[in-house]
Design a protein around this motif. Structure first.
Motif: not given
Length: 363
Positions: A122-142
């Motif tokens: 969960a720590v890994t997923v939350a960190t990736v998720k937050a950074l994807c938003q910070f850098y405006h990276l397109p990110m779906d669940k897959s």
């Protein structure tokens, strides 16, 4: 400030077998979360987590060297997630920034006891998720699953990554693990952008709908267990006990196939029958691998639940942590819970978490 959450998880069935490529497990996401917050900084950045300030580390001797095992230290998963996501950001042409990252976990108790709810995933997923938003990276669940899986595997080195899938997709899932040897080879030949766009061999994630009469009850034994170390022990035995191990794998696959069909048919009785069968298979694995999957207190927890008319087993690697109970909602569980409390078994008051079916972040 950006704020994102990732839920914890519990394994329902299919443990140990699921670490082999293409083998299934059923996992559920729970409504306890790791929350990541991220805000830009002009000067220096920080990574702060009140839960993980004082984290113990394991080490062993290799000759005269101290060799550290980072697999139970959440900070190493955070750093791996940052490194991978920033590599991906660079590939997409983003300039890297400085930021404050805060991690707040509900997955361990207030005094730091581990419940076995998959906090590192969960720590890994939350960190990736937050950074994807910070850098405006397109990110779906897959893509989120794949990026977080690579980051987590970089630290843990073993495991099925089913806990990452539960944290990304939420709810009840049937998860078939991907070929990690294939991924290791592809990482040497392809960019992250290319890897995230590929189909990964054997990977399959199916969302399951539980029967309306199914109720999940979770009991915690009070003693934590290290999944990494238990999986290591079984891995050492499987080469020597090849015949028994292969039989265990095939029996587990057949059992999980029937159990998944039980979910598709909304058939609680079938699900309970296969849960009991999976428990027996894990007991057999424990016997021939000499790994204590079912501790005395977990055995007691299961016996009390079975007497009440429920189906129960260990969850995850066993050796401590949690046990799970699948019971008909029509059955009064008051006496069961009273007996648990008398034996020192704590009921964790958790519910299933369902992730909304939206895009994780938009470019």
């Amino acid at each position: 400030m950006i704020t994102v959450k990732a839920p914890g998880k519990l394994y329902i069935a299919g443990e140990y077998a699921v670490v082999e490529s293409g083998f299934p497990a059923i996992i559920v996401a729970l409504d306890q979360f790791v929350t990541a917050t991220i805000s830009p900084s002009d000067t220096f950045g920080s990574i702060v987590s009140k839960q993980y300030q004082e984290n113990s580390i394991f080490w062993r001797r290799q000759g005269d060297e101290m060799v550290f095992d980072n697999r139970d230290n959440p900070f190493h998963y955070i750093l791996s997630a940052i490194s991978l996501t920033e590599n991906y950001a660079r590939e997409t042409g983003q300039a890297l920034g400085v930021y404050h990252l805060g991690i707040n976990s509900e997955l361990d108790s207030a005094d730091g006891k581990k419940y076995g709810l998959g906090s590192s995933a969960a720590v890994t997923v939350a960190t990736v998720k937050a950074l994807c938003q910070f850098y405006h990276l397109p990110m779906d669940k897959s893509k989120l699953f794949k990026l977080a899986a690579i980051a987590h595997l970089s630290v843990q080195g073993n495991g099925s990554l089913g806990d990452i899938a539960a944290s990304v997709y939420g709810g009840w899932i049937a998860y078939h693990s991907f070929d990690r040897q294939w991924l290791h080879l592809q990482r040497q030949q392809h960019s992250l952008t290319e890897l995230l766009a590929m189909d990964w061999p054997d990977l399959k994630i199916e969302l399951l709908t539980p029967p309306a009469d199914l109720r999940l009850i979770i009991g915690w034994t009070g003693s934590p267990a290290s999944t990494s170390h238990l999986v290591d022990k079984v891995a050492m035995v499987k080469a020597k006990q090849r015949g028994e191990y292969q039989t265990f794998l095939q029996d587990s696959k057949a059992c999980l196939k029937r159990m998944v069909q039980g979910f598709r048919n909304g058939d609680l009785a079938t699900i309970q029958t296969e849960l009991r069968q999976n428990r027996q298979l894990l007991q057999g694995l424990g016997d021939f691998s000499h790994v204590t999957i079912e501790t005395p207190i977990l055995k007691k927890m299961i016996q009390i639940a079975e007497t009440a008319g429920a189906a129960a087993k260990t969850s995850g690697a066993g050796g401590g942590d949690c046990g799970i109970v699948l019971i008909d909602r029509a059955i009064d569980s008051t006496q069961l819970l009273k007996q648990w409390a008398h034996e020192g078994i704590q009921r964790l008051n958790l519910n299933v978490h369902t992730v909304n079916d939206d895009v994780i972040s938009k470019a």
